[in-house]
Design a protein around this motif. Structure first.
Motif, PDB file in Angstrom:
ATOM      1  N   THR A 298       0.867  -1.185   0.000  1.00 57.84           N
ATOM      2  CA  THR A 298       0.000   0.000   0.000  1.00 57.84           C
ATOM      3  C   THR A 298       0.901   1.230   0.000  1.00 57.84           C
ATOM      4  OG1 THR A 298       0.013   0.150   2.400  1.00 57.84           O
ATOM      5  CG2 THR A 298      -1.750  -1.183   1.399  1.00 57.84           C
ATOM      6  N   LEU A 299       0.310   2.383  -0.266  1.00 54.60           N
ATOM      7  CA  LEU A 299       1.097   3.623  -0.268  1.00 54.60           C
ATOM      8  C   LEU A 299       1.834   3.813   1.064  1.00 54.60           C
ATOM      9  CD1 LEU A 299       1.886   6.361  -1.443  1.00 54.60           C
ATOM     10  CD2 LEU A 299      -0.313   7.241  -0.681  1.00 54.60           C
ATOM     11  N   GLN A 300       1.098   3.592   2.170  1.00 55.26           N
ATOM     12  CA  GLN A 300       1.706   3.807   3.489  1.00 55.26           C
ATOM     13  C   GLN A 300       2.825   2.793   3.743  1.00 55.26           C
ATOM     14  OE1 GLN A 300      -1.481   3.535   2.779  1.00 55.26           O
ATOM     15  NE2 GLN A 300      -2.630   5.244   3.665  1.00 55.26           N
ATOM     16  N   ALA A 301       2.596   1.548   3.310  1.00 55.50           N
ATOM     17  CA  ALA A 301       3.608   0.507   3.533  1.00 55.50           C
ATOM     18  C   ALA A 301       4.861   0.790   2.707  1.00 55.50           C
ATOM     19  CB  ALA A 301       3.031  -0.860   3.180  1.00 55.50           C
ATOM     20  N   LEU A 302       4.674   1.185   1.452  1.00 57.64           N
ATOM     21  CA  LEU A 302       5.840   1.486   0.604  1.00 57.64           C
ATOM     22  C   LEU A 302       6.613   2.681   1.169  1.00 57.64           C
ATOM     23  CD1 LEU A 302       4.386   0.994  -3.010  1.00 57.64           C
ATOM     24  CD2 LEU A 302       5.864  -0.565  -1.745  1.00 57.64           C
ATOM     25  N   ALA A 303       5.867   3.661   1.715  1.00 56.51           N
ATOM     26  CA  ALA A 303       6.543   4.823   2.310  1.00 56.51           C
ATOM     27  C   ALA A 303       7.388   4.378   3.502  1.00 56.51           C
ATOM     28  CB  ALA A 303       5.507   5.857   2.740  1.00 56.51           C
ATOM     29  N   CYS A 304       6.850   3.461   4.320  1.00 56.63           N
ATOM     30  CA  CYS A 304       7.619   2.964   5.482  1.00 56.63           C
ATOM     31  C   CYS A 304       8.839   2.179   5.021  1.00 56.63           C
ATOM     32  CB  CYS A 304       6.739   2.067   6.359  1.00 56.63           C
ATOM     33  SG  CYS A 304       5.541   3.018   7.305  1.00 56.63           S
ATOM     34  N   THR A 305       8.706   1.403   3.945  1.00 60.25           N
ATOM     35  CA  THR A 305       9.866   0.648   3.436  1.00 60.25           C
ATOM     36  C   THR A 305      10.932   1.622   2.944  1.00 60.25           C
ATOM     37  OG1 THR A 305       8.266  -0.968   2.657  1.00 60.25           O
ATOM     38  CG2 THR A 305      10.518  -1.264   1.925  1.00 60.25           C
ATOM     39  N   ASN A 306      10.507   2.636   2.189  1.00 62.90           N
ATOM     40  CA  ASN A 306      11.477   3.598   1.653  1.00 62.90           C
ATOM     41  C   ASN A 306      12.217   4.347   2.743  1.00 62.90           C
ATOM     42  OD1 ASN A 306      10.679   2.978  -0.923  1.00 62.90           O
ATOM     43  ND2 ASN A 306      10.571   5.127  -1.564  1.00 62.90           N
ATOM     44  N   SER A 307      11.520   4.626   3.848  1.00 60.77           N
ATOM     45  CA  SER A 307      12.181   5.481   4.829  1.00 60.77           C
ATOM     46  C   SER A 307      13.280   4.732   5.589  1.00 60.77           C
ATOM     47  CB  SER A 307      11.165   6.115   5.776  1.00 60.77           C
ATOM     48  OG  SER A 307      10.557   5.088   6.491  1.00 60.77           O
ATOM     49  N   ALA A 308      13.439   3.432   5.301  1.00 57.22           N
ATOM     50  CA  ALA A 308      14.586   2.715   5.887  1.00 57.22           C
ATOM     51  C   ALA A 308      15.836   2.893   5.030  1.00 57.22           C
ATOM     52  CB  ALA A 308      14.239   1.227   5.988  1.00 57.22           C
ATOM     53  N   LEU A 309      15.720   3.639   3.919  1.00 56.86           N
ATOM     54  CA  LEU A 309      16.782   3.603   2.904  1.00 56.86           C
ATOM     55  C   LEU A 309      17.274   4.978   2.494  1.00 56.86           C
ATOM     56  CD1 LEU A 309      14.804   1.162   0.633  1.00 56.86           C
ATOM     57  CD2 LEU A 309      16.732   0.538   2.085  1.00 56.86           C
TER      58      LEU A 309
END
Ligand code: ATP
Ligand code: MG
Length: 400
Positions: A298-309
């Protein structure tokens, strides 16, 4: 018979000053693809690359198939190379073109005379060739509007070429001209397609696969090798790091809230992949994620994944429907491999109700309970390194 491949470069003809770099890389990639078939010579002329086999035993059908997978090529044809002499051309045409014309009902000729000193003009070349072919194949009719087959006669700087039409090339840019990226590859349908799409834009690939034995089997890993061998048919050699992920997953299961399992795991995968990318001089990560496909996309999940990087993440399938992805997977011959039923580590310990609108603070808090540094160091230390080509898999020593 002096048969060659005539290859037309694709998008790289639009390049300005660095066009030469793109042409050199295309030639290098083509050399590598055709080398297993025998000796070859190459010659650029008038924005066409000629690949000339150095022995009569070279399998031209196999060479054409491999050429069709090299990125940076708009079109290619198998062509007969002859001295620039009309009598020779007319004598050679019927037997060389018989496969193409035997089952056609209609044809036309097209001549291109880039050597203006050639004594006949294009319409005359076509007329003489058309007459010879009509005599040799009495069932054929000329149809200049919608012919079944178009016969091309190209009078170039050193030789004349005869062929029955151009096949469409794989398009894109030569692999290696856009740098290198780390591909996260599972055994599913999506990630090999994402790999193909990004290699087509000129990226060289280094792959990372997370394995969780004994929850995942050696056959799941073999499946990844086969998928990458299919991708390597297009992308050239792909390096693969197989990273042990069991300890990470077990600790996530023990210590994190169940609804966050998948997201914590995905952030861990991406961070490990990023560490490998930085160490291997790769400038981006590639995944097969597609918006809304599953809870972790989901948009929120992808945003959380990206913010680890910190590195950019390329998700070429983000706006694609599954059936569009499957269409490409079939075309590049990864689909049949992907649907083999071996377990991926993503499907181990899946939560019953995964959170679809996670907040970053929930994840960072859950992650505090993990022995992150130890787990990361062990995963990197335990990684196995392989080199995969279209022809097979080789274990490798680390290069750097
Ligand atoms: P499909 O969705 O067709 O089952 P997939 O490969 O997309 O296959 P997902 O569960 O949707 O599987 O995973 C999303 C992305 O995460 C993948 O495209 C891939 O880039 C990455 N990924 C998943 N599992 C792994 C793994 N075991 N190792 C490395 N990357 C993985
Ligand atoms: Mg997927």
């Amino acid at each position: 018979m002096n048969e060659v491949l005539l290859i037309k470069a694709g998008e790289l003809v639009l390049k300005g000053l660095n066009r030469r770099t793109f042409e050199d890389q295309l030639l290098k990639n083509l050399r590598r693809a055709l080398r297993p078939l025998g000796p070859w010579q190459y010659h650029w002329s008038q924005s066409t690359l000629q690949a000339i086999p150095g022995a009569p035993s070279v399998n031209m059908a196999a060479a054409a198939e491999k050429t069709g997978k090299v990125f940076g090529i708009a079109g290619y044809s198998r062509a007969l190379r002859l001295p620039k002499d009309m009598t020779t051309l007319l004598a050679a045409a019927p037997s060389y073109l018989s496969d193409a014309l035997r089952f056609a009902r209609t044809f036309k000729c097209e001549a291109k005379r880039s050597d203006k000193r050639f004594p006949l003009r294009s319409p005359q070349i076509c007329e003489e060739m058309g007459e010879v072919l009509c005599n040799a194949f009495p069932h054929l009719r000329v149809d200049v509007r919608q012919p079944d087959v178009t016969i091309h006669i190209e009078i170039r700087d050193q030789y004349a070429f005869l062929h029955a039409g151009q096949l469409r090339g794989a398009g894109g840019l030569p692999v290696g001209t856009a740098g290198e990226a780390v591909l996260l590859i599972s055994g599913g349908i999506d990630s090999p397609v994402a790999a193909w799409m990004m290699a087509r834009r000129g990226l060289r690939l280094t792959a990372v696969h997370f394995a969780s034995p004994p929850y995942t089997s050696p056959r799941a890993e073999e499946k990844v090798h086969k998928l990458l061998a299919a991708v390597a048919g297009y992308a050239g050699r792909v390096r693969l790091f197989v990273v042990p992920f069991t300890a990470f997953q077990e600790q996530i299961r023990e210590r994190c809230p169940e609804d966050l399992f998948t997201l914590v795991m995905r952030r861990a995968m991406m961070r490990i992949a990023e560490q490998i990318a930085l160490r291997e001089n790769c400038g981006a990560l590639i995944t097969g994620e597609s918006l809304g496909q599953v809870a972790s996309q989901t948009l929120q999940a992808l945003a959380c994944t990206n913010s680890a990087l910190t590195l950019p993440v390329f998700r070429p399938l983000v706006g694609m429907d599954k059936n569009e992805t499957i269409e490409i997977a079939r075309k590049i011959e990864t689909f049949e491999i992907s649907v083999l039923p071996y377990e991926d580590c993503c499907t181990v310990f899946t939560p019953r109700h995964p959170r679809t609108k996670p907040k970053l603070s929930m994840l960072t808090q859950a992650e505090q309970s993990l022995d992150w540094d130890i787990l990361l160091a062990d995963a990197l230390k335990g990684a196995q390194f392989l080199s995969i080509e279209a022809e097979g898999v080789q274990p490798c020593k680390r290069e750097s």
